[in-house]
Design an enzyme around this catalytic site. Structure first.
Site, PDB file in Angstrom:
ATOM      1  N   GLY A 157     102.803  17.782  35.838  1.00 29.23           N
ATOM      2  CA  GLY A 157     103.599  18.833  35.283  1.00 29.23           C
ATOM      3  C   GLY A 157     105.166  18.856  35.882  1.00 29.23           C
ATOM      4  CE1 TYR A 160     102.749  22.354  39.488  1.00 30.46           C
ATOM      5  CE2 TYR A 160     101.013  22.517  38.019  1.00 30.46           C
ATOM      6  CZ  TYR A 160     102.037  22.942  38.904  1.00 30.46           C
ATOM      7  OH  TYR A 160     101.773  24.558  38.898  1.00 30.46           O
ATOM      8  CG  HIS A 181     101.590   9.545  36.350  1.00 29.36           C
ATOM      9  ND1 HIS A 181     101.478  10.796  35.478  1.00 29.36           N
ATOM     10  CD2 HIS A 181     102.507   9.958  37.044  1.00 29.36           C
ATOM     11  CE1 HIS A 181     102.237  11.698  35.924  1.00 29.36           C
ATOM     12  NE2 HIS A 181     102.921  11.229  36.903  1.00 29.36           N
ATOM     13  CD  GLU A 237      98.988   9.773  33.079  1.00 25.04           C
ATOM     14  OE1 GLU A 237      98.336   9.401  34.025  1.00 25.04           O
ATOM     15  OE2 GLU A 237      99.886  10.485  33.314  1.00 25.04           O
TER      16      GLU A 237
END
Ligand code: XMP
Length: 512
Positions: free
Chosen positions: A53, A81, A167, A169
């Site tokens: 976020g 986040y 991250h 992803e």
């Protein structure tokens, strides 16, 4: 079917997380962080992923969630986040990092974890943060760090709660996909039951049951989504399905015939083609303002379509090719107060006087690449399944100024040459979108001993991930040369071809 919840805290990669989970053959759905916990409990998730976020957990106006979500006994993975939020909820310390990390960073795995199964001790991950966990909560072990981030991954393996600052992803995280796989299979116990073959079988069975002996009407645009929806519905109910195809004459060359041939020859259905090029041309006559052109095409399309539906005395169900991203906010999390609502271009408003028993959206849970995979399995031709994005107003936004039948011919013919050359040399697969544009301009040329004064064609080709920004494509000169030669030789009325070298921003992909 096993399901993973992607709880959306407003980060930019939220759809990507859900897609990556699905790439691992596990169904994932995205819900905003405002979803009540009772709904989450009811849905029977095998695991929950807290997304990234744009916010900071100490700011109480940032998205938060009830602590009790961590006590449901469902495995949780927090990302960025989401990672800080878990630490904060569990009594750890989150603070502003002395050095923010952005980009590719070396990650060191320092203790064993099912999350890092088959991942080397040192690997590259993608970071983008200013806050970080400076002290892990009680009961949590630190499993990985980076030079500037002491708690890059933490776990409470008793409660199956995991959190990573990076991250996984994004493809820049070298073993990101393996990490997600580990979370799904080693931690959540998923078995990989989300597969396109079973999706087709289940959906067809469900459609048969829902539709029974009734009829279904679908608006077919020739785009990927409505074509695949048509294929699925045809497989389920055959000629109880009527597809209405409004051909406004603003499609690419021969595209209307191709759509008709495909659906009448390959699928069992009633196919109604409404040929109304003349109607659209007369409504567009003399109109030059881009917004006005768009408005006319949109309104007339709607009018013609619903008139035809009324003529068909259609009863039963109304089907639409809505896909998953049409139903969720694009990019920003729903309810984060910063979302920009995406136009639901697959959703068609219905006039009051038209009554159906219900709406059917057979693709409503699929991402675009999954829709394509289903289309291929249904035997829909590659040209339709891999069709480039094409704007709803069609060629009207690629013919600048007034639209005439002659101008449509020029742009269609030039575009057909461009597509043919791109397909022949295989360069098309490097491009996100490419097409011809006809500006409202003529220029002087020479042919033999004669002066000519004819139209110009602009070639536009872009590469992009999401169409919010786009780069002009560096097509090799010899390919451009062939396209230019062929257009000036084969398309009567064109004596000059130019190539657009503008990115978005400041330009847009389309011209109007
Ligand atoms: P722009 O021109 O906004 O285009 O940079 C971005 C992408 O959106 C497509 N586009 C449309 N698609 N209806 C659509 O369904 C429209 O009115 C429309 N206008 C632009 C465009 O082709 C590109 O892929």
């Amino acid at each position: 079917m096993q399901k993973i919840l992607v709880l959306d805290f407003g980060g930019q990669y939220n759809q990507l997380i859900a897609r990556r989970v699905r790439d691992n053959k596990v169904y994932a759905e995205i819900l905003p962080y405002t979803t009540p916990i009772d709904e989450i409990k009811k849905n029977g998730y095998s695991g929950i992923i807290f997304t990234g976020g744009p916010n900071s957990v100490f700011d109480m106006s940032s998205p938060h969630y009830s602590r009790s979500i961590l006590d449901l006994g469902i495995p949780v993975l927090g990302i960025c986040y989401g990672c800080q939020l878990i630490a904060w909820m569990q009594g750890g310390t989150v603070s502003t990092a002395p050095v923010s990390e952005y980009g590719m960073v070396k990650l060191n795995v320092i203790s064993s974890s099912p999350l890092f199964k088959n991942i080397p001790e040192a690997s590259t991950v993608w970071m983008s943060h200013t806050d970080y966990i400076s002290k892990a909560p009680d009961g949590f072990d630190i499993i990985a760090n980076t030079e500037n981030c002491p708690c890059a991954a933490v776990q409470d393996s008793n409660k199956n709660i995991y959190a990573v600052q990076f991250h996984p992803e994004v493809t820049h995280s070298e073993y990101g996909s393996q990490l997600l796989h580990n979370f799904l299979y080693e931690i959540c116990g998923c078995t990989g039951d989300w597969q396109m073959d079973s999706f087709i079988d289940d959906t067809v069975a469900q459609l048969k049951k829902q539709i029974g002996g009734k009829k279904v009407v679908l608006g077919l645009s020739g785009g990927v989504d409505s074509s695949v929806a048509a294929g699925l519905l045809s497989r389920a109910v055959g000629n109880q399905l009527t597809c209405v195809f409004v051909d406004h004459g603003l499609m690419r060359k021969d595209e209307g015939d191709f759509v008709e041939k495909t659906f009448t020859s390959l699928f069992d259905m009633n196919f109604v083609r409404v040929n109304c090029q003349g109607h659209f041309l007369s409504k567009l006559k003399g109109v030059t303002d881009p917004e006005e052109k768009r408005r006319i095409v949109g309104t007339e399309f709607y009018n013609v379509f619903w008139e035809q539906i009324k003529k068909e005395n259609a009863t039963g169900f109304f089907a639409q090719g809505t896909i998953y991203p049409d139903r969720i906010e694009s990019g920003k999390g729903e309810g984060t107060g910063q979302s920009v609502i995406k136009t639901h271009h697959n959703k068609v408003a219905m006039p009051d006087e038209v009554k159906f028993d219900g709406i059917i959206e057979p693709l409503k849970d699929l991402f675009k690449d999954e829709v394509r995979a289903v289309g291929e399995k249904l035997g829909i031709p590659k040209e339709l399944v891999w069709r480039q994005p094409f704007p709803g107003p069609g060629l009207s936004v690629r013919i600048l100024g007034e639209i005439t039948a002659e101008k449509i011919r020029l742009v269609q013919d030039a575009d057909a040459v461009l597509r043919d050359e791109m397909d022949k040399c295989g360069y098309a697969e490097n491009l996100s979108q490419f097409f011809a544009v006809l500006p409202d301009a003529k220029s002087v040329g020479v042919m033999g001993d004669h002066r000519t004064y004819e139209d110009i064609i602009i070639l536009r080709a872009v590469t992009t991930d999401n169409f919010m920004t786009a780069d002009w494509a560096r097509i090799p000169y010899d390919i451009l040369a062939r396209v230019s030669n062929r257009i000036t030789n084969e398309v009567r009325g064109i004596n000059r071809v130019v190539y657009d070298i503008t990115s978005k921003p400041p330009a847009t992909v389309e011209y109007e």
